[in-house]
Design a protein around this motif. Structure first.
Motif, PDB file in Angstrom:
ATOM      1  N   LYS A 258      75.569  47.689  46.614  1.00  0.00           N
ATOM      2  CA  LYS A 258      74.685  46.524  46.603  1.00  0.00           C
ATOM      3  C   LYS A 258      75.365  45.349  47.292  1.00  0.00           C
ATOM      4  O   LYS A 258      76.583  45.189  47.218  1.00  0.00           O
ATOM      5  N   LYS A 259      74.540  44.526  47.936  1.00  0.00           N
ATOM      6  CA  LYS A 259      75.062  43.338  48.613  1.00  0.00           C
ATOM      7  C   LYS A 259      75.416  42.278  47.563  1.00  0.00           C
ATOM      8  O   LYS A 259      74.640  42.021  46.647  1.00  0.00           O
ATOM      9  N   THR A 260      76.574  41.662  47.697  1.00  0.00           N
ATOM     10  CA  THR A 260      76.975  40.623  46.755  1.00  0.00           C
ATOM     11  C   THR A 260      76.407  39.279  47.199  1.00  0.00           C
ATOM     12  O   THR A 260      76.277  39.002  48.393  1.00  0.00           O
ATOM     13  N   VAL A 261      76.050  38.463  46.240  1.00  0.00           N
ATOM     14  CA  VAL A 261      75.508  37.135  46.518  1.00  0.00           C
ATOM     15  C   VAL A 261      76.445  36.112  45.896  1.00  0.00           C
ATOM     16  O   VAL A 261      76.736  36.167  44.706  1.00  0.00           O
ATOM     17  N   THR A 262      76.926  35.216  46.721  1.00  0.00           N
ATOM     18  CA  THR A 262      77.845  34.183  46.247  1.00  0.00           C
ATOM     19  C   THR A 262      77.098  32.872  46.098  1.00  0.00           C
ATOM     20  O   THR A 262      76.420  32.427  47.018  1.00  0.00           O
ATOM     21  N   GLU A 263      77.200  32.267  44.915  1.00  0.00           N
ATOM     22  CA  GLU A 263      76.608  30.951  44.713  1.00  0.00           C
ATOM     23  C   GLU A 263      77.464  29.928  45.468  1.00  0.00           C
ATOM     24  O   GLU A 263      78.688  29.941  45.351  1.00  0.00           O
ATOM     25  N   GLN A 264      76.827  29.041  46.212  1.00  0.00           N
ATOM     26  CA  GLN A 264      77.540  28.055  47.019  1.00  0.00           C
ATOM     27  C   GLN A 264      77.731  26.734  46.260  1.00  0.00           C
ATOM     28  O   GLN A 264      77.639  25.662  46.828  1.00  0.00           O
ATOM     29  N   TYR A 265      77.979  26.837  44.964  1.00  0.00           N
ATOM     30  CA  TYR A 265      78.213  25.642  44.149  1.00  0.00           C
ATOM     31  C   TYR A 265      79.566  25.066  44.522  1.00  0.00           C
ATOM     32  O   TYR A 265      80.501  25.809  44.755  1.00  0.00           O
ATOM     33  N   PRO A 266      79.750  23.781  44.656  1.00  0.00           N
ATOM     34  CA  PRO A 266      78.900  22.640  44.330  1.00  0.00           C
ATOM     35  C   PRO A 266      78.039  22.154  45.489  1.00  0.00           C
ATOM     36  O   PRO A 266      77.291  21.203  45.333  1.00  0.00           O
ATOM     37  N   ASP A 267      78.121  22.792  46.664  1.00  0.00           N
ATOM     38  CA  ASP A 267      77.298  22.353  47.794  1.00  0.00           C
ATOM     39  C   ASP A 267      75.813  22.566  47.517  1.00  0.00           C
ATOM     40  O   ASP A 267      74.977  21.762  47.904  1.00  0.00           O
ATOM     41  N   VAL A 268      75.486  23.665  46.862  1.00  0.00           N
ATOM     42  CA  VAL A 268      74.104  23.969  46.498  1.00  0.00           C
ATOM     43  C   VAL A 268      74.021  24.000  44.977  1.00  0.00           C
ATOM     44  O   VAL A 268      74.744  24.768  44.331  1.00  0.00           O
ATOM     45  N   GLN A 269      73.177  23.141  44.419  1.00  0.00           N
ATOM     46  CA  GLN A 269      73.036  23.104  42.969  1.00  0.00           C
ATOM     47  C   GLN A 269      72.306  24.354  42.481  1.00  0.00           C
ATOM     48  O   GLN A 269      71.366  24.819  43.117  1.00  0.00           O
ATOM     49  N   PRO A 270      72.737  24.895  41.345  1.00  0.00           N
ATOM     50  CA  PRO A 270      72.085  26.114  40.844  1.00  0.00           C
ATOM     51  C   PRO A 270      70.686  25.813  40.306  1.00  0.00           C
ATOM     52  O   PRO A 270      70.403  24.699  39.873  1.00  0.00           O
ATOM     53  N   ASP A 271      69.812  26.822  40.367  1.00  0.00           N
ATOM     54  CA  ASP A 271      68.489  26.705  39.750  1.00  0.00           C
ATOM     55  C   ASP A 271      68.646  27.037  38.277  1.00  0.00           C
ATOM     56  O   ASP A 271      68.907  28.187  37.912  1.00  0.00           O
ATOM     57  N   LEU A 272      68.516  26.019  37.443  1.00  0.00           N
ATOM     58  CA  LEU A 272      68.720  26.214  36.015  1.00  0.00           C
ATOM     59  C   LEU A 272      67.402  26.558  35.334  1.00  0.00           C
ATOM     60  O   LEU A 272      66.344  26.101  35.747  1.00  0.00           O
ATOM     61  N   PRO A 273      67.453  27.343  34.271  1.00  0.00           N
ATOM     62  CA  PRO A 273      66.228  27.628  33.515  1.00  0.00           C
ATOM     63  C   PRO A 273      65.672  26.337  32.916  1.00  0.00           C
ATOM     64  O   PRO A 273      66.420  25.375  32.698  1.00  0.00           O
ATOM     65  N   PRO A 274      64.374  26.280  32.649  1.00  0.00           N
ATOM     66  CA  PRO A 274      63.775  25.031  32.177  1.00  0.00           C
ATOM     67  C   PRO A 274      64.323  24.536  30.846  1.00  0.00           C
ATOM     68  O   PRO A 274      64.325  23.345  30.580  1.00  0.00           O
ATOM     69  N   ARG A 275      64.797  25.415  29.981  1.00  0.00           N
ATOM     70  CA  ARG A 275      65.283  24.980  28.670  1.00  0.00           C
ATOM     71  C   ARG A 275      66.804  24.961  28.606  1.00  0.00           C
ATOM     72  O   ARG A 275      67.404  25.208  27.573  1.00  0.00           O
ATOM     73  N   THR A 276      67.445  24.637  29.715  1.00  0.00           N
ATOM     74  CA  THR A 276      68.897  24.594  29.773  1.00  0.00           C
ATOM     75  C   THR A 276      69.436  23.517  28.839  1.00  0.00           C
ATOM     76  O   THR A 276      68.911  22.414  28.776  1.00  0.00           O
TER      77      THR A 276
END
Length: 196
Positions: free
Chosen positions: A21-39
């Motif tokens: 499987k292709k790995t996906v790297t989060e680009q934090y802090p350049d890209v803010q994560p999509d947080l769930p609505p009840r974070t």
């Protein structure tokens, strides 16, 4: 009868599937994560709703909420009425180095003064700076997301229904009063013309 090494074969199959499987790297802090609505990030304070009832501080299992207040006398609203006293908030602080983010303080607040904010970037280099005062808690209030929309088929809340009923009565009374004034003005106009 179990086949020898079947568990090992299953484990290796899972490993091989994961490796392809292709790995996906989060680009934090350049890209803010999509947080769930009840974070649960930090707790925001809506200071105008706080009545200094102290329920949040009493119910907190970690004792990480610090509240100071004083009493003020409010003059009577009407002549002959009595003076009232009310609590005025002097200090509201939360020590986030102790907080375990259980949300009990938010649940027990009867006046909706505390809310979850998804803000999570508040790290400090010194643990003593993790005690945030009411100014910082008030700033986080503006990051609190709006509540989700009600189900269109849900029953209207009692408070809103009562407020709407009162507003409708007031509007009807004002319309009737305005109609009476208009009728009174039209009755006076012909009489004045006959006198001339």
């Amino acid at each position: 009868m179990s086949v020898p090494f079947s568990g090992l074969a299953k484990g290796l199959a899972v490993t091989l599937r994961t490796m392809t499987k292709k790995t996906v790297t989060e680009q934090y802090p350049d890209v803010q994560p999509d947080l769930p609505p009840r974070t649960r990030g930090v707790i925001g304070l809506f200071e105008e709703n706080c009545t200094v009832c102290m329920l949040c501080a009493r119910e907190c299992p970690d004792w990480c909420i610090y509240i100071d207040s004083h009493k003020e006398t409010v003059p009577a609203a009407a002549p002959g009425g009595r003076e009232r006293s009310r609590n005025v908030l002097d200090r509201f602080a939360i020590d986030f180095s102790l907080c375990m983010y259980c949300g009990i303080c938010i649940e027990v607040c009867p006046f909706d003064a505390l809310f979850w904010s998804p803000e999570f970037e508040y790290a400090e280099t010194d643990i003593r700076e993790l005690t945030h005062e009411r100014d910082k808690l008030r700033e986080w209030m503006w990051t609190v997301p709006a509540p989700p929309a009600l189900d269109p088929h849900a029953e209207e809340p009692k408070e809103i229904a009562a407020a709407r009923k009162t507003a409708d009565k007031l509007a009807a009374a004002q319309a009737a009063e305005q109609a009476e004034q208009t009728a009174g003005q039209t009755d006076q106009t012909p009489d004045q013309e006959g006198d001339q």
